[in-house]
Design an enzyme around this catalytic site. Structure first.
Site, short mmCIF file in Angstrom:
data_model
loop_
_atom_site.label_atom_id
_atom_site.label_comp_id
_atom_site.label_asym_id
_atom_site.label_seq_id
_atom_site.Cartn_x
_atom_site.Cartn_y
_atom_site.Cartn_z
N LYS A 196 0.70 -1.15 0.07
CA LYS A 196 -0.02 -0.03 0.06
C LYS A 196 0.75 1.21 0.02
CE LYS A 196 -4.11 1.20 -0.18
NZ LYS A 196 -5.16 0.77 -1.15
N SER A 392 -8.39 -0.24 -5.02
CA SER A 392 -8.70 0.17 -3.52
C SER A 392 -10.12 0.25 -3.28
CB SER A 392 -7.95 1.34 -3.09
OG SER A 392 -7.68 1.30 -1.95
#
Length: 592
Positions: A196, A392
């Site tokens: 991430k 996401s």
């Protein structure tokens, strides 16, 4: 004193009134400019001219000022991807259209890799009609050449140039700047979310090994898509295309001709003869008959099936996902959820296609949309068509669908979550001389306002972050019918290309909007008897016009002041503007 008050009140009223009238005049002028032109007659023997100074966007714009540049006071024609694809389908069967002339004048009018990929696929389908496609430009960027390579013949200006060097991806890091400003950025992400990377620019000075690995894989996958398409169209082995890129062997026109990437050099006035050779007709004055894609789309656009035909609803989810309700270049969670609810309750709608083009955003807003997707899927087929980005939070809202279709160069996945908190008290004190003081009733009443976060406060935030990640991965496992262990292997916040996402089970097929619509109709058992209806929430009223105008002014000011850094500034502003926990992918791709 009374006179002064009346004078100032009158002056204020005059200024505000002048401003409002000016805005209204601008709106009127835009309306006149867009509606006052004469309709172009499409005559037999016409050539469809695709000039990408026309903006082809992933979704129809609801902005009343779309395409209008306040700096130049000029309006740029715009049409959506669906309009462009429908126009090309119609042109293939239209006896009045001899062929297509790709006259790029740059490729800035294409909104993202998905539009580029799906437009190219539509041009390939057009070629099956046996009609010609000829391309010409002064210079070819790699994005422009990827599109042009579908043409039967490609020409380049004799003093022009070409870029064929491969793809790269760079990231700008701000940690050094934040250190100089005494700003401390605290980051909260699960230990498993090592990919991430949205937080990395604020806490690091270079890519982490994990981010480097995923970015390399993305670049390789996208370059593979481009190489294979060019190789198939031009008959040049993929290995040779790589060799040419490594050696920078194709920059000059004669090099492009020698290596068979283009068929010849010509000045624009010479293109008339070359188009006639390809099969174009001329009129009584020995001139070519051109009709632009926008002009042609305005005459053949829309679904002409009978109004009683069952509907396949097309809903757009475009932009960053944010909380609340609203309209504009963002996905407001409550607003999109309400749109999906309307399709669920509409008996005329038999299936829904959700076009997702989003890097993610608010975890809360994403979950609100997810719930409506679940309720909708329980009653009607729901297909997700992924645009350039569906990562996401964009993947979170896609996961419940009956099927997911992505373009090969779509950026998707990024199944993860993070939180960021900038501690600016020291910056205000040391750089500006501003101090903060106050009172509180409990230990964490002023959480982060006057002092750094405490261990208890950090632990509280991390509990929320871990909970969202657990929920996210669980919903993906359920929606994609995958074991949770498998989801955890491919999650961790990692971004995948559409082609790689198909291989690992995150999507069901590679294709564009047209593929998704056909799949929705098939799952609803509609055959060919259906209408595709775009469900667009158009803002209305003066407030909407004022908001659109304000956004346009802000964008113009940023562009004029920041110039080439305007996009970078907008990306940073978007990334740090969220409140609460965020599911967001910072990866953006632009073919140049």
């Amino acid at each position: 004193m009374k006179f002064i008050k009346l004078f100032l009140a009158g002056l204020l009223a005059f200024v505000v009134g002048s401003f409002v009238v000016s805005i209204l005049w601008i709106v009127v002028l835009i309306g006149i400019a867009s509606a006052g032109g004469t309709t172009t007659l499409v005559e037999k023997g016409s050539v469809l001219k695709i000039d990408l100074s026309e903006v082809i966007a992933d979704a129809p714009s609801t902005d009343p000022f779309a395409g209008f540049d306040l700096l130049s006071m000029q309006s740029t024609p715009q049409l959506s991807l669906l309009e462009a694809v429908r126009a090309l389908e119609a042109a293939a069967a239209d006896e009045r259209i001899d062929g297509i002339y790709l006259r790029f004048d740059g490729v800035g009018g294409v909104d993202g890799t998905a539009v580029l990929e799906e437009l190219r696929a539509a041009l390939e389908a057009f070629k099956e009609s046996g009609k010609f496609i000829v391309a010409y430009n002064e210079t070819y960027t790699q994005g422009a050449y990827y599109l042009a390579s579908v043409a039967d013949r490609i020409y380049l200006q004799p003093q022009g140039g070409m870029d064929w060097s491969g793809l790269s991806s760079t990231v700008m890091f701000y940690k050094g700047l934040l250190d100089k400003l005494d700003v401390k950025m605290e980051v909260f992400r699960p230990t498993m979310c090592r990919y991430k990377s949205a937080v990395e620019p604020y806490i690091m000075t270079k890519m982490s090994p994990e981010n480097r690995a995923q970015m390399q894989a993305l670049a390789d996958s996208m370059w593979k898509t481009i190489k294979e398409a060019v190789s198939a169209s031009r008959g040049i082995p993929v290995e040779e295309l790589d060799r040419l890129a490594d050696a920078l062997a194709v920059t000059l026109p004669e090099e492009a001709v020698a290596h068979k990437l283009v068929d010849g050099v010509a000045y624009e006035d010479q293109m008339k003869e070359l188009l006639v050779e390809a099969g174009a007709s001329t009129d009584s004055d020995d001139e070519l008959r051109f009709v632009t894609l926008g002009e042609y789309a305005s005459q053949v656009g829309g679904d002409l099936k009978h109004l009683s035909s069952p509907q396949v609803a097309l809903v757009y989810a475009q932009g960053q996902i944010v909380d609340g309700s609203g309209s504009g270049k963002q996905i407001f969670g409550n607003t999109l959820a309400a749109q999906l609810r309307e399709q669920r309750l509409d008996d005329e709608v038999k299936a829904v296609v959700l076009r997702v083009n989003s890097p993610g955003g608010s975890a809360l807003a994403s979950d609100i949309v997810w719930r409506e997707m679940e309720l909708l899927k329980a009653e009607k087929p729901v297909i997700v068509s992924m645009g350039s980005y569906a990562a996401s939070g964009g993947y979170y809202i896609s996961a419940p669908a009956d099927a997911i279709v992505a373009d090969k160069m779509t950026l998707t996945g990024s199944i993860g979550v993070f939180g960021m908190y900038p501690y600016t008290v020291d910056a205000l004190k040391n750089k500006l001389g501003i101090t903060i003081d106050g009172v509180k009733t409990n230990a964490s009443s002023d959480m982060g306002a006057m002092s750094p976060l405490t261990p208890v406060e950090r632990a509280t935030i991390m509990r929320g972050v871990d909970r969202v990640y657990e929920t996210f991965t669980g919903l993906v496992a359920e929606g994609r019918n995958l074991p949770l262990e498998r989801v955890l292997e491919i999650a961790g916040g990692r971004v995948w290309s559409g082609e790689d996402a198909l291989r690992i089970g995150l999507v069901d097929g590679c294709g564009g909007l047209k593929t998704a619509v056909a799949l929705a109709a098939d799952k609803a058992e509609l055959g060919e008897d259906f209408r595709l209806v775009e469900k667009i929430e158009t803002p209305s009223g003066f407030a909407a016009l004022l908001a659109g105008f304000s956004a346009r002014v802000k964008a113009c000011v940023q562009r004029s002041e920041l110039e080439k850094f305007a996009e970078e500034y907008a990306a940073v502003e978007e990334a740090v503007s969220q409140r609460g926990l965020v599911m967001y992918s910072p990866v953006r791709v632009e073919l140049r």
